[in-house]
Design a protein around this motif. Structure first.
Motif, PDB file in Angstrom:
ATOM      1  N   TYR A 438     -19.234  11.178  -0.805  1.00 57.20           N
ATOM      2  CA  TYR A 438     -20.033  10.113  -1.434  1.00 57.20           C
ATOM      3  C   TYR A 438     -21.496  10.521  -1.433  1.00 57.20           C
ATOM      4  CZ  TYR A 438     -21.878   5.337  -2.159  1.00 57.20           C
ATOM      5  OH  TYR A 438     -22.523   4.213  -2.635  1.00 57.20           O
ATOM      6  N   GLN A 439     -22.113  10.540  -2.614  1.00 56.30           N
ATOM      7  CA  GLN A 439     -23.539  10.830  -2.745  1.00 56.30           C
ATOM      8  C   GLN A 439     -23.933  12.115  -2.010  1.00 56.30           C
ATOM      9  OE1 GLN A 439     -25.662   7.312  -1.443  1.00 56.30           O
ATOM     10  NE2 GLN A 439     -25.117   6.144  -3.278  1.00 56.30           N
ATOM     11  N   GLN A 440     -23.171  13.158  -2.220  1.00 61.34           N
ATOM     12  CA  GLN A 440     -23.397  14.466  -1.600  1.00 61.34           C
ATOM     13  C   GLN A 440     -23.335  14.419  -0.077  1.00 61.34           C
ATOM     14  OE1 GLN A 440     -26.457  17.037  -3.457  1.00 61.34           O
ATOM     15  NE2 GLN A 440     -26.991  15.246  -4.689  1.00 61.34           N
ATOM     16  N   ARG A 441     -22.657  13.430   0.434  1.00 62.32           N
ATOM     17  CA  ARG A 441     -22.424  13.318   1.880  1.00 62.32           C
ATOM     18  C   ARG A 441     -20.924  13.355   2.156  1.00 62.32           C
ATOM     19  NH1 ARG A 441     -26.546  10.900   5.132  1.00 62.32           N
ATOM     20  NH2 ARG A 441     -28.400  10.213   3.974  1.00 62.32           N
ATOM     21  N   GLN A 442     -20.570  13.793   3.363  1.00 64.28           N
ATOM     22  CA  GLN A 442     -19.210  13.679   3.853  1.00 64.28           C
ATOM     23  C   GLN A 442     -19.124  12.452   4.742  1.00 64.28           C
ATOM     24  OE1 GLN A 442     -16.020  15.745   3.680  1.00 64.28           O
ATOM     25  NE2 GLN A 442     -15.640  13.613   4.209  1.00 64.28           N
ATOM     26  N   LEU A 443     -18.266  11.512   4.380  1.00 64.63           N
ATOM     27  CA  LEU A 443     -18.057  10.316   5.190  1.00 64.63           C
ATOM     28  C   LEU A 443     -16.764  10.461   5.976  1.00 64.63           C
ATOM     29  CD1 LEU A 443     -18.971   7.535   2.597  1.00 64.63           C
ATOM     30  CD2 LEU A 443     -20.459   8.665   4.238  1.00 64.63           C
ATOM     31  N   LEU A 444     -16.788  10.002   7.225  1.00 64.48           N
ATOM     32  CA  LEU A 444     -15.625  10.079   8.097  1.00 64.48           C
ATOM     33  C   LEU A 444     -15.430   8.752   8.817  1.00 64.48           C
ATOM     34  CD1 LEU A 444     -16.261  13.546   9.800  1.00 64.48           C
ATOM     35  CD2 LEU A 444     -14.689  13.083   7.916  1.00 64.48           C
ATOM     36  N   THR A 445     -14.176   8.414   9.081  1.00 65.47           N
ATOM     37  CA  THR A 445     -13.890   7.254   9.927  1.00 65.47           C
ATOM     38  C   THR A 445     -14.022   7.662  11.391  1.00 65.47           C
ATOM     39  OG1 THR A 445     -11.527   7.738  10.020  1.00 65.47           O
ATOM     40  CG2 THR A 445     -12.307   6.353   8.199  1.00 65.47           C
ATOM     41  N   GLY A 446     -14.078   6.668  12.259  1.00 64.88           N
ATOM     42  CA  GLY A 446     -14.386   6.946  13.653  1.00 64.88           C
ATOM     43  C   GLY A 446     -13.272   7.538  14.475  1.00 64.88           C
ATOM     44  N   GLY A 447     -12.012   7.235  14.168  1.00 64.50           N
ATOM     45  CA  GLY A 447     -10.917   7.722  14.986  1.00 64.50           C
ATOM     46  C   GLY A 447     -10.582   6.778  16.123  1.00 64.50           C
ATOM     47  N   PRO A 448      -9.547   7.090  16.903  1.00 66.79           N
ATOM     48  CA  PRO A 448      -9.081   6.171  17.948  1.00 66.79           C
ATOM     49  C   PRO A 448     -10.126   5.827  19.006  1.00 66.79           C
ATOM     50  CG  PRO A 448      -7.429   7.838  17.492  1.00 66.79           C
ATOM     51  CD  PRO A 448      -8.658   8.258  16.749  1.00 66.79           C
ATOM     52  N   ALA A 449     -11.017   6.771  19.364  1.00 73.78           N
ATOM     53  CA  ALA A 449     -11.985   6.495  20.428  1.00 73.78           C
ATOM     54  C   ALA A 449     -13.074   5.532  19.977  1.00 73.78           C
ATOM     55  CB  ALA A 449     -12.611   7.798  20.930  1.00 73.78           C
ATOM     56  N   TYR A 450     -13.483   5.637  18.729  1.00 68.41           N
ATOM     57  CA  TYR A 450     -14.531   4.770  18.177  1.00 68.41           C
ATOM     58  C   TYR A 450     -14.050   4.210  16.833  1.00 68.41           C
ATOM     59  CZ  TYR A 450     -17.244   7.059  21.779  1.00 68.41           C
ATOM     60  OH  TYR A 450     -17.683   7.543  22.992  1.00 68.41           O
ATOM     61  N   PRO A 451     -13.031   3.366  16.861  1.00 66.62           N
ATOM     62  CA  PRO A 451     -12.372   2.938  15.616  1.00 66.62           C
ATOM     63  C   PRO A 451     -13.232   2.050  14.734  1.00 66.62           C
ATOM     64  CG  PRO A 451     -11.548   1.662  17.465  1.00 66.62           C
ATOM     65  CD  PRO A 451     -12.419   2.744  18.049  1.00 66.62           C
ATOM     66  N   ASP A 452     -14.318   1.490  15.283  1.00 66.30           N
ATOM     67  CA  ASP A 452     -15.162   0.594  14.499  1.00 66.30           C
ATOM     68  C   ASP A 452     -16.384   1.304  13.933  1.00 66.30           C
ATOM     69  OD1 ASP A 452     -16.278   1.026  16.963  1.00 66.30           O
ATOM     70  OD2 ASP A 452     -16.772  -1.077  17.363  1.00 66.30           O
ATOM     71  N   HIS A 453     -16.355   2.639  13.865  1.00 62.02           N
ATOM     72  CA  HIS A 453     -17.500   3.410  13.376  1.00 62.02           C
ATOM     73  C   HIS A 453     -17.153   4.150  12.086  1.00 62.02           C
ATOM     74  CE1 HIS A 453     -19.378   2.642  17.228  1.00 62.02           C
ATOM     75  NE2 HIS A 453     -20.449   3.335  16.875  1.00 62.02           N
ATOM     76  N   ILE A 454     -18.186   4.380  11.286  1.00 63.50           N
ATOM     77  CA  ILE A 454     -18.121   5.350  10.201  1.00 63.50           C
ATOM     78  C   ILE A 454     -19.303   6.293  10.362  1.00 63.50           C
ATOM     79  CG2 ILE A 454     -16.890   3.881   8.572  1.00 63.50           C
ATOM     80  CD1 ILE A 454     -19.547   3.339   7.183  1.00 63.50           C
TER      81      ILE A 454
END
Length: 910
Positions: A438-454
């Motif tokens: 998105y907009q020349q950025r790589q976005l990632l979800t947080g995963g099990p340890a930090y599930p409420d983060h992007i």
């Protein structure tokens, strides 16, 4: 008794749930049906008997009980690939099923593959799993592929300040390896020389420590702070003499005293490195040099480099002897870390990195050292403890201005932990669920340890997540860490990029954006707000401006679109009138894909192996669900079931609930968990079980091809749905494919009864159906890889499994002066079926008592086969008076049937 002759003009509402059988007041009732098995709905109205599935190739799965699944990969407009993932392998095939890559290392176990998500970016495909390091596959061309573990650098971090424990970093050893493409670029005399190189927009300077060979150096970087400057007059390239420099450089301060500078002579464009005390003026001024006499530079070191302006020319530089000119290298150079370690110590127990599988191994830590930052990655070392670990810095050690000492003596003012830890598949590992560009950025979800983060990468650097610059500044382009908020902790599973970010959590849909439409997101302006409370765990599909996604329960498919009236996104349940599609336990949606051409359809693989299809035309308000059972064969008396295979009960004395069936009711579909031998009273049909589906553009780009991973009996195959049958004349039937797992054998124009083809060996010993030159021939048993036709054919033969199509209309509703006919005794004595390009059908009031409506001697063996017909076919029913009327139209022949409309003739009581 009055007679009424209503008409059903279309099927654009698809199957209607039994809970909707009383909704005679809505348009969907008039356009729906109780059942539309193996029929597809054309948005214009007709119900088409679906084409068969071509056999493409065998699955690479080691057994039918070993799970596998499909992904699509479309890197360019001219290339499209099938990705099959299973227990210990990841294979790439072209659209014809030709193997392009067999990857067996750094892949997943079968139990893990259904948690894998993918992201494609041009010729690259990324694989994510919440317990494994992400994988990266790069396609160079059709035969060249590179598989690797994808590594992120400089984070991402959970940006909560940590000052409860003091960290310090020490014992830096930093070397880089420089390799040349030319074997004679270096010699032992270069030891002690200096070399410069460029990475991105930054220039670096280093001293040669070791000459490993004529094309390899080990270098110690010395350029801890580097700035490019342009000077009006070049400094003397010999001993310093009097002279004047008059350039003003913005943004410098006393922090840059005694740094290394790469100078450019504005007159001749030549480059020089200088180290010394150049700063003059008070802190905060924008003057680097202000008419300073060169005598002020006494003691400065000059490292000579004459820049030829040729790209990728790297120069060894001699040290203090400024009379020696630089040597221009001839090769292309590659710079990699050679030795890059330090020790990170904590004031209290913090780390878990004593084993190679420990969760902190590979984890990033961001250290704030006074006014500078350092990103380090924890590595495994036998000496690691809970308070001290070996780390790899991502850059040269940050130095105090004007000295070689580590910034802030290596002590942190604050620090941040990396969001991802582990990656070996263990329960303690935590990696992203999914990613999106998105907009020349790589976005990632947080995963099990930090599930409420992007998290977001630095703009333009897909793998770099640094939230701060080296001098601890936050830029608009810096990496982003964002904690998503909701009433309950949101577990972020998916991110979809539209104009906004649509963030799918297990508890609902959230919207991410900048405050001003059109502005890019930054670390300071990103905001995320809840939009919908229907959660998901499977990445959605973008269809036009809308999202289609499977709800977390697997029992609903929602459409999400932007509603300008509320300035937000709203979800609509596409199964609201067809909840029976996924209602029963064991029928949940597990995989889906979108097929845009020639008809907009969403295909869903269910847990019970059936396919569900949604014809989706939002602008025309067409949401038509149908169900599909993949063809197979009826087992013979004495034959045993195959453990793990899928069956449908047609009649029985055996209690099949002991072998996986939920009930013994007729037409119950189940996966066998045992291998009983069938008795003479048992009737069991072995059907195809669909594990996974994808869609790829066809080679000519005129349509999309649906691929299914099908388990059938003791085999697992990849199969492709035949293109819609569009004949140009009544005998145009060569593309008429209505068998599953079908193989076409071309005969070349010479009459023959002997048919052989290598792909037929998968049918060895089994009885299959045959269509030759457009006509049905008797079923045959395959011996080896061939069989004998009863009557010769000249052009082509299709071989495969039959399947059955069923149309079961809703109770026809007729409103009159006396009200509705619903619930009144009536007799449906005839039905006119308007068909298009069709060849026969069966009809009746029960699936166990059907009559054949034969077109042009449909069932006979003829040299040319029957003609396709487009006509009104009137049939009479053998039924009595009743308060309900069940009607069936069935196609169990491997022939086309397109039903345009239905016109029943009904006598009813008052």
């Amino acid at each position: 008794m009055p007679e009424v002759d209503p008409i059903q003009t279309n099927f654009t509402a698809g199957e209607i749930s039994p809970l909707g059988y009383g909704r005679t007041d809505i348009p969907q009732y008039r356009n729906g049906a109780k059942e539309l098995t193996n029929f597809l709905i054309d948005p214009k109205g007709p119900a088409d008997f679906r084409g068969g599935f071509y056999y493409v190739r065998d699955s690479a799965a080691p057994s039918i009980t070993s799970p596998s699944r499909l992904f699509d990969f479309v890197p360019t407009s001219d290339a499209a690939y099938i990705v099959e993932m299973g227990d210990g392998f990841c294979n790439i095939y072209d659209r014809a099923g030709v193997l392009k890559l067999n990857q067996t290392s750094n892949v997943w176990a079968g139990a893990d593959i259904w948690d894998v998500t993918v992201e494609t970016e041009s010729n690259e495909i990324y694989f994510y799993h919440p317990r494994y390091y992400p994988r990266k596959l790069v396609r160079t061309d059709d035969t060249t592929w590179a598989w690797s573990i994808r590594e992120f650098k400089n984070g991402p971090y959970v940006t909560t300040d940590r000052n409860d424990i003091q960290l310090s970093v020490s014992n830096f050893i930093y070397r880089v390896q420089i390799d040349s493409s030319v074997s004679t670029d270096f010699a032992s005399v270069n030891i002690g020389d200096f070399i410069e190189w460029q990475v991105g927009g930054d220039w670096y300077l280093g001293e040669v420590i070791t000459v490993s060979s004529g094309q390899q150096l080990i270098v110690e970087p010395v350029s801890y702070i580097i700035r490019d400057a342009v000077f009006d007059l070049a400094p003397q390239r010999n001993a310093p003499t009097a002279g004047k420099l008059g350039s003003r450089i913005a943004g410098f301060s006393s922090l840059f005293e005694k740094a290394y500078y790469r100078m450019t002579d504005a007159n001749d464009g030549k480059k020089s490195w200088v180290k010394g005390d150049f700063y003059e003026g008070t802190t905060g001024t924008t003057t680097l040099f202000d008419t300073v006499s060169l005598t002020a530079f006494a003691g400065a070191q000059y490292y000579i480099s004459h820049d030829t302006g040729i790209a990728n020319n790297y120069k060894p530089l001699h040290s203090l002897d400024s009379s020696v000119s630089a040597t221009t290298l001839t090769g292309q150079l590659t710079v990699t870390d050679s030795i890059n370690t330090a020790q990170l110590t904590a004031s209290a127990s913090l780390f878990n990195a004593s084993l190679s599988s420990s969760p902190d191994v590979g984890r990033w830590v961001l250290l704030i050292l006074g006014s500078q930052t350092l990103n380090v990655k924890i590595v495994h070392d036998s000496g690691n403890t809970a308070t001290s670990v070996k780390v790899t810095p991502s850059s040269a050690p940050p130095r105090e201005p004007g000295s070689e000492n580590i910034a802030n003596s290596g002590n942190t003012e604050t620090w941040f932990l990396g969001a991802y830890l582990g990656g070996d598949g263990s329960a303690s590992a935590s990696q992203p669920f999914s990613g999106e560009g998105y907009q020349q950025r790589q976005l990632l979800t947080g995963g099990p340890a930090y599930p409420d983060h992007i998290f977001s990468s630095v703009t333009g650097e897909q793998d770099n997540f640094a939230p701060l610059t080296g001098d601890a500044q936050v830029l608009a382009t810096s990496g982003i860490s964002y904690k998503v908020k909701a009433d309950r902790t949101p577990i972020v599973r998916t991110i979809t990029a539209k104009d906004d970010l649509l963030i799918g959590t297990e508890t609902g849909l959230q919207r991410g954006r900048s405050p001003s439409d059109g502005d890019p997101i930054t670390p300071t302006n990103l905001r995320v707000t809840p939009e919908e409370s229907k959660g998901t765990i499977i990445p959605p599909i973008l269809v036009g401006t809308d999202l289609l996604y499977i709800q977390r329960s697997g029992k609903r498919v929602n459409q999400v679109g932007f509603n300008i009236r509320v300035n937000g996104y709203e979800a609509q349940d596409t199964t609201i009138l067809a909840d029976h599609i996924f209602e029963k336990d064991g029928t949940e949606a597990v995989d889906f894909c979108y097929k845009q051409e020639p008809v907009s359809t969403l295909w869903i693989a269910r847990l019970d192996g059936k396919l569900a299809c949604l014809t989706y035309e939002k602008q025309q308000e067409v949401y038509a669900w149908t169900q599909h059972v993949i063809g197979g064969r009826t087992l013979s008396t004495g034959e045993s079931l195959t453990n793990g295979a899928c069956y449908r009960i047609l009649g029985n004395t055996t209690d099949f609930t002991l072998y996986g069936a939920s009930t013994n009711d007729k037409y119950t579909v189940f996966k066998s968990t045992g291998i009983p031998a069938l008795t003479g009273e048992d009737a069991i049909e072995e059907i195809g079980y669909v594990e996974s589906v994808i869609s790829l553009p066809s080679i000519d780009k005129k349509e999309d091809w649906l691929y299914a991973l099908v388990q059938r009996g003791d085999q697992k195959t990849i199969e492709r749905l035949a293109s819609p049958f569009k004949p140009s004349h009544p005998q145009d039937k060569e593309s008429m494919v209505y068998l599953d797992s079908a193989t076409k054998v071309a005969l070349g124009g010479t009459p023959t009864t002997t048919i052989t083809d290598a792909s037929l060996s998968r049918f060895n010993g089994k009885t299959v159906s045959v269509v030759a030159d457009g006509a049905i021939q008797p079923d045959v048993t395959i011996t080896g890889n061939g069989f004998t036709l009863q009557q010769a054919a000249s052009n082509y033969v299709y071989v495969g499994w039959r399947y059955k199509g069923i149309i079961r209309p809703l109770e026809i509703n007729v409103e009159g002066i006396a009200g509705t006919n619903q619930g009144k005794r009536r007799l449906t004595h005839a039905l006119t079926v308007r068909v298009r390009n069709s060849l026969g059908f069966k009809y009746g009031v029960s699936l166990d008592d059907l009559d054949l409506e034969e077109f042009s001697n449909t069932g006979r063996i003829m040299n040319t086969g029957p003609d396709l017909e487009s006509d009104d076919k009137r049939v009479e029913f053998r039924s009595g008076w009743d308060r309900k009327s069940d009607l069936y139209i069935v196609q169990d022949l491997p022939y086309p049937l397109t039903v345009v409309s239905l016109m029943p003739e009904i006598n009813q009581s008052r």
